[in-house]
Structure formats: structure tokens, C-alpha cells
Design an enzyme around this catalytic site. Sequence first.
Site, mmCIF file in Angstrom:
data_model
loop_
_atom_site.group_PDB
_atom_site.id
_atom_site.type_symbol
_atom_site.label_atom_id
_atom_site.label_comp_id
_atom_site.label_asym_id
_atom_site.label_seq_id
_atom_site.Cartn_x
_atom_site.Cartn_y
_atom_site.Cartn_z
ATOM 1 N N GLU A 1 -45.924 18.962 95.110
ATOM 2 C CA GLU A 1 -45.359 20.452 95.629
ATOM 3 C C GLU A 1 -43.857 20.870 94.753
ATOM 4 O O GLU A 1 -42.799 20.573 95.358
ATOM 5 C CB GLU A 1 -44.877 20.402 97.227
ATOM 6 C CG GLU A 1 -44.553 21.831 97.481
ATOM 7 C CD GLU A 1 -44.298 21.930 99.031
ATOM 8 O OE1 GLU A 1 -44.636 22.828 99.958
ATOM 9 O OE2 GLU A 1 -43.403 20.828 99.494
ATOM 10 N N GLU B 1 -42.993 18.488 109.232
ATOM 11 C CA GLU B 1 -42.172 18.015 107.977
ATOM 12 C C GLU B 1 -41.038 18.126 108.010
ATOM 13 O O GLU B 1 -40.303 19.611 108.140
ATOM 14 C CB GLU B 1 -42.906 18.730 106.836
ATOM 15 C CG GLU B 1 -42.208 18.620 105.400
ATOM 16 C CD GLU B 1 -42.306 19.468 104.373
ATOM 17 O OE1 GLU B 1 -42.315 18.886 103.171
ATOM 18 O OE2 GLU B 1 -43.027 20.498 104.558
#
Length: 269
Positions: A238, A141
Site C-alpha cells: 500500500e 487498522e
Amino acid sequence: MPRFAANLTMMFSEWPFLDRFQAAADAGFRAVEFLFPYEHTPEAIGERLRRYGLTQALFNLPPGDWAAGERGLAALPDRFAELQAAVAFALPYAEATGVKRLHLMSGLAAREDRAAMDAYRKAILWTAGKLADRGIDLVIEPINGRDMAGYFLNDFDFAEQLIGELALPNLKLQFDVYHRQILHGDVVMALRRLLPIIGHVQIASVPSRHEPTSEELNDRFIFAELDRLGYDGFVGCEYRPSGTTLEGLGWFAPFAGEPLPQAGIGVSP
């Protein structure tokens, strides 16, 4: 319709961690993710998933000493043995939860450092191999420098290039909409181009990392685009609630499922 996963590290923080599974299920979530499960036993995590009919969408491999500021081991040349031990430590959690993707954090290092680059590639190759034997994808990521200064993997173009070069069938991109918007913008065009290598998506508002649909991005358009593209993975929530978690779930109401019975439910495949 997107399959949303509540991030239990950031959401439902009004509850103790092991109680957040029930809180998420009661709110209509059918999947969860979190940063790290390692303060609890694999058996405790797996039992909560089964009890509340939840799928484990994602969690992170151990990142080194998080409290001391470490943010991953993969790009740190002298820490490969520690990384190997960390992966071994995480595997019982993967087995207990049935998770199908794990996130490898790169750590704090400069991409111009040849040793760091070599270490990162070596770590990805080794870790992806260990996970492939168990049918698990490895995701990487890009993270923006405003939230994590000095993070090695801070560029989507570099991540795309690396995934293409390594050509590992279980190496995927973790596409966090929040980080993408801050790093590069052009979120929807990037989703369209990168869809074949995307293994997980995450969302939060920009710039404050609160509930989706609350700030500069048209998140509802992004959700519809994910459906149009045929993305069938999870969308991790998130974000840090701007108030209490439950007060901020108005955006989720159209997607919420009915609460399930809380006994005898198995983890979804």
C-alpha cells in the site's frame, strides 16, 4: 517468502482500474488488494481475478461518503443502519472475489466520546458476526493522524486491547508497517508480540509512503522477520510509487513470480 499483494488503488495507476489486474500479474504479483471496488460490478472484478490467476487479499467495506471526507461509519452513533446496508452491499463483492478478510474503517470521532466507543464496539460485533457466517475475517487498522486527522482508531495498543476484550475468532489486526512506525515505532517487536492477532500486513516506506526499502526502515529485515515468525498471510503493498509503478519495482524483483497464462485460471484458495 512473503506473499505480496499489489495495492491496485495506489499502484499501477497508469492503467485504468480494470486493466491494473493484468499489469500486476505481468509484473509477477500473485495477489492484489485495493481500497474500494464499488465503482465496478462484482462480476467484473471476479472475472479479472480469474483471468489473471490472482488472489484477492483484502478490500475495505464501504466507508460512507469518501468524496465528502468520511472515513468509515463504525464509530458514528447515528449511522448503524447505514453501516448494515454497506456491509450487505459489499457481500456480493466478497463472494465474487473469494476474499477472506475485509477491513472495517472506524470513521472520524474521538475515542473519549462514550457514544462513539459504544457505536464502534457494536459495529464490530455485528459486522464480525455477519462475516463469520461466510468464513471471512474482519480486520481493523490503526491509522496515523498525519495521514488521516481525527481517525478514531489511531493507536495499536487500543486495537490490541479491543481485540482481546471482544474475543471474536474472526476479528484480526491489520498491521500496517507505515502507520505503526509513525504512531509508535518499534515495528519488529510489535510484530513479534502481536503476531497471534495479525490478519493482514501492509508496507510502505517511511516517511514518504513510497516503495519499501527506500527510506528509514530496513524493510528487508522486516520481510525476513515475517518469515522467521511463520507469518503466512499476505503483505499488501500500500504505497504510492515515487515514479512510475514499473520503474519502482526493483525491490520486488527477488519475490516476483513468472507471468502466468491468461486464460482459464481460477482464483487461488
